[in-house]
Write a protein that holds these residues in place. Structure first.
Motif, PDB file in Angstrom:
ATOM      1  N   GLU A 131       0.839  -1.195   0.000  1.00  0.00           N
ATOM      2  CA  GLU A 131       0.000   0.000   0.000  1.00  0.00           C
ATOM      3  C   GLU A 131       0.871   1.241   0.000  1.00  0.00           C
ATOM      4  OE1 GLU A 131      -3.887   1.081   2.501  1.00  0.00           O
ATOM      5  OE2 GLU A 131      -2.038   1.313   3.683  1.00  0.00           O
ATOM      6  N   LYS A 173       0.276   5.549   0.118  1.00  0.00           N
ATOM      7  CA  LYS A 173      -0.627   6.690   0.193  1.00  0.00           C
ATOM      8  C   LYS A 173       0.186   7.975   0.105  1.00  0.00           C
ATOM      9  CE  LYS A 173      -4.490   4.610   2.747  1.00  0.00           C
ATOM     10  NZ  LYS A 173      -5.417   4.761   3.878  1.00  0.00           N
ATOM     11  N   GLU A 195      -3.076   5.254  -3.353  1.00  0.00           N
ATOM     12  CA  GLU A 195      -4.042   6.345  -3.295  1.00  0.00           C
ATOM     13  C   GLU A 195      -3.287   7.671  -3.273  1.00  0.00           C
ATOM     14  OE1 GLU A 195      -7.780   6.430  -0.685  1.00  0.00           O
ATOM     15  OE2 GLU A 195      -6.426   7.809   0.364  1.00  0.00           O
ATOM     16  N   THR A 225      -8.933  12.721  -5.687  1.00  0.00           N
ATOM     17  CA  THR A 225      -8.434  11.443  -5.192  1.00  0.00           C
ATOM     18  C   THR A 225      -8.291  10.471  -6.362  1.00  0.00           C
ATOM     19  OG1 THR A 225      -9.543  11.779  -3.068  1.00  0.00           O
ATOM     20  CG2 THR A 225      -8.795   9.550  -3.576  1.00  0.00           C
ATOM     21  N   THR A 279      -7.103   6.535  -7.266  1.00  0.00           N
ATOM     22  CA  THR A 279      -6.798   5.214  -6.710  1.00  0.00           C
ATOM     23  C   THR A 279      -6.469   4.257  -7.847  1.00  0.00           C
ATOM     24  OG1 THR A 279      -9.156   4.619  -6.737  1.00  0.00           O
ATOM     25  CG2 THR A 279      -8.262   5.524  -4.682  1.00  0.00           C
TER      26      THR A 279
END
Length: 625
Positions: free
Chosen positions: A33, A35, A157, A196, A198
């Motif tokens: 992940e 971010k 993200e 945003t 993703t």
């Protein structure tokens, strides 16, 4: 050659994420992940608008334990704040980032700094996470957000928070097929638009040589900050190319060149020049020979050129410093010389997009008798009014006081870069003996002289001899003579005697002779199982080799190799053997007309290279009469 220093804002400053050095095709480490959060906030009078950045990256070890170097670049226009490291969910305070200046060959000549440390991954299945805060002090320097990372990424993200007082444009580039989902909301409390993005299962960025720059290939956001409604009124950034030029020009005004010192050197360099054209050539050649070009391939550096006198004293500089010194010396001689900003072919944009990512290089323009010439002294051995592939046709921003002009670097065909070799040989026992001559121009000259200079020899002729023999101890060269090795505005010529030992094999009444020595492009296959990106050859060129072999007395031709003739829109491979009376003439011609080999063209390219290599294996057969 290489990309220049300003030079760094593209590959590192613009790719504002972290940087991890890794082994190609590393399957052990994945990013579970990632971010990223970017928020525009108001600062103080000195830095009225800041870009606050927060990164969180979780790595997973899938096969075996290891460690990876984690680095973040920054400079005087940015700061790195708190860095937190977690291993298996526990914060590890003993891992402390090291902050140091970035250097090349021991030269600390820029403001680029690196924050880095080793991140451990203790065993298969474990995770380590890095959280990092960074602040860009001026939104001009926040230009790009790239989505691919250095490892396969399961999820990412990216969030941009843009208050309504901040006026900018976000361009979404190379999104086709990337699987990126965009969502835009409005934060009423903070009066901000929230973007945003993703994505899932994104492959690692491919680090491949001879590849297009990342702006051509990878999905990314190009952030163009136009203006902001500050506490003290409107702040203008880059709403147009006029704004971009005004900012560049303001930096140039702050340089502080010592004109008299520079003029004295310019007068000395050109004391034997009879006219302005000769003066321009003299200054350009002196810069190429005497000022060492040093630049970062990936990193960050400032945008203000170094003082001309500093580059003159230190004898090295980046593209900006070299362009500034070139211009100042020519202006001191009464010549109309101007600084230029340009993006090399590494960059996909032009000046229709006003952002710092549009250019990565600086050169000098000269206007003489109504004609425009461009001088790029970072190209060490290329002649006057010859241009490297990396800048040909590229749009260039030229200074003109408070104004500016846009132009394009002239395009050149393969005729600029020729490499002609002619040999006249005869057979003596098992050897080929004779003479050879070369005539070389443009980037071919630069390629050869650069290669020769990289060979550690006491003098240039020794280095050239080693280069010409290609380290083949059986290919002897003697009595080498050359044209002036300090004047690459004219053709480079080399002549010498050849003794090629054991190049002739005899079996019974037959003699077998291989006249192909250099075998250019025989290692140019493209691995289609691994290659991800298009292939860009270095430069357009034409290689011609012609060898004349005297048929020894008492022998006749038994067989000649078949001719090769491949004529593609982008390249030509030709080779043919012809008997003329008591001689055999072998002529090979390789012409690169277009340097861009696309992925869909790889199969055809490989097939043609295979045929070229087969042609290289062919031999002449002579037999007794």
């Amino acid at each position: 050659m290489q990309i220049s220093v300003k030079c760094l804002y593209l590959s590192v400053l613009l790719c504002v994420g972290h940087h991890v050095t890794y082994a190609e095709e590393d399957k052990n480490i994945v990013i579970r992940e990632r971010k990223e959060r970017y928020e525009f906030v108001k600062g103080d009078n000195r830095n009225p608008v800041l870009v606050k950045q927060n990164f969180s990256t979780t790595y997973r070890c899938d096969e075996f334990r290891g460690s990876i170097p984690y680095t973040e670049f920054y400079d005087v226009n940015s700061t790195v704040g708190e860095v937190k490291v977690y291993v298996n969910g526990e914060r590890v305070k003993s891992i402390k980032p090291e902050h140091r200046y970035h250097s090349i060959d021991g030269f600390f000549f820029s403001d680029a700094r690196v924050c880095g440390f080793m991140l451990p991954l203790e065993k298969k299945g474990t995770e380590s996470r890095v959280e990092l805060e960074k602040t860009i002090l001026d939104p001009r320097y926040f230009t790009s957000v790239y989505f691919n990372e250095d490892f396969f990424m399961e999820g990412k993200e990216v969030t941009l928070i843009v208050p309504r007082w901040m006026h900018l444009e976000i361009k979404e580039l190379n999104f086709d097929g990337a699987g990126i989902i965009k969502n835009v909301t409005f934060d009423e409390k903070n009066q901000a638009d929230v973007y945003t993005y993703t994505m899932k299962n994104m492959p690692a960025a491919a680090h491949e040589s001879y590849a297009p720059g990342p702006s051509y290939v990878y999905p990314h956001l190009l952030v163009c900050s136009h203006s902001a409604d500050g506490n003290e009124g409107k702040i203008t950034y880059f709403g147009s190319v006029k704004d971009l030029y005004a900012w560049y020009s303001s930096l140039v005004k702050e340089i502080g060149n010592e004109k008299e010192l520079v003029k004295a050197k310019a007068l000395d360099i050109t004391k034997d020049a009879k006219d302005n054209l000769a003066k321009i050539k003299a200054v350009y050649t002196w810069m190429q020979e005497n000022i060492r070009y040093i630049a970062f391939e990936d990193g960050i550096a400032g945008f203000r050129p170094a003082k001309a006198q500093e580059v003159l004293e230190k004898k090295y500089g980046d593209c900006k410093g070299m362009a500034n010194l070139t211009k100042e010396m020519l202006v001191a001689l009464g010549i109309d010389a101007r600084l230029c900003w340009i993006g090399t072919r590494h960059i996909a944009y032009d000046y229709s997009t006003p952002t710092l990512s549009v250019d990565n290089h600086m050169i000098c323009a000269v206007i003489l008798d109504g004609k425009q010439y461009f001088l790029d002294a970072t190209e060490t051995y290329i002649g006057f009014d010859q241009y490297a592939e990396r800048i040909q046709g590229r749009q260039v921003l030229i200074e003109n006081g408070e104004q500016f002009s846009l132009s394009n670097i002239p395009k050149r065909t393969y005729d600029q870069n020729k490499q002609i070799e002619k040999r006249t040989l005869r057979i003596e026992g098992n050897n080929l003996v004779g003479v050879a001559g070369h005539q070389i121009t443009g980037e071919s000259t630069e390629s050869i002289l650069s290669a020769a200079h990289s060979i550690k020899k006491e003098n240039m002729k020794e280095a050239l001899q080693q280069y010409l023999t290609e380290d083949n101890r059986l290919y002897g060269i003697s009595n080498l003579t050359t044209s002036d090795l300090h004047d690459w505005s004219t053709d480079l010529t080399m002549n010498y005697d050849v003794l090629h030992k054991d190049a002739v094999n005899s079996f019974g009444d037959d003699i077998y002779v291989d006249l192909e020595f250099r075998k250019e492009f025989d290692d140019s296959d493209i691995d289609t199982t691994k290659r991800k990106n298009d292939f860009w050859l270095n430069y357009k060129r034409q290689v011609v080799q012609e060898t004349t072999l005297a048929i020894p007395a008492g022998f006749k031709v038994k067989s000649l190799p078949p001719a090769l003739s491949i004529d593609n829109t982008k390249y030509t491979f030709k080779a043919a053997y012809v008997q003329k009376a008591d001689q055999i003439v072998y002529r090979k011609e390789i012409t690169i007309k277009d340097t861009h080999i696309r992925r869909i063209e790889f199969s055809k390219w490989n097939d043609d290279i295979k045929q070229l290599k087969q042609a290289y294996l062919e031999q002449i057969t002579l037999t007794k009469k």
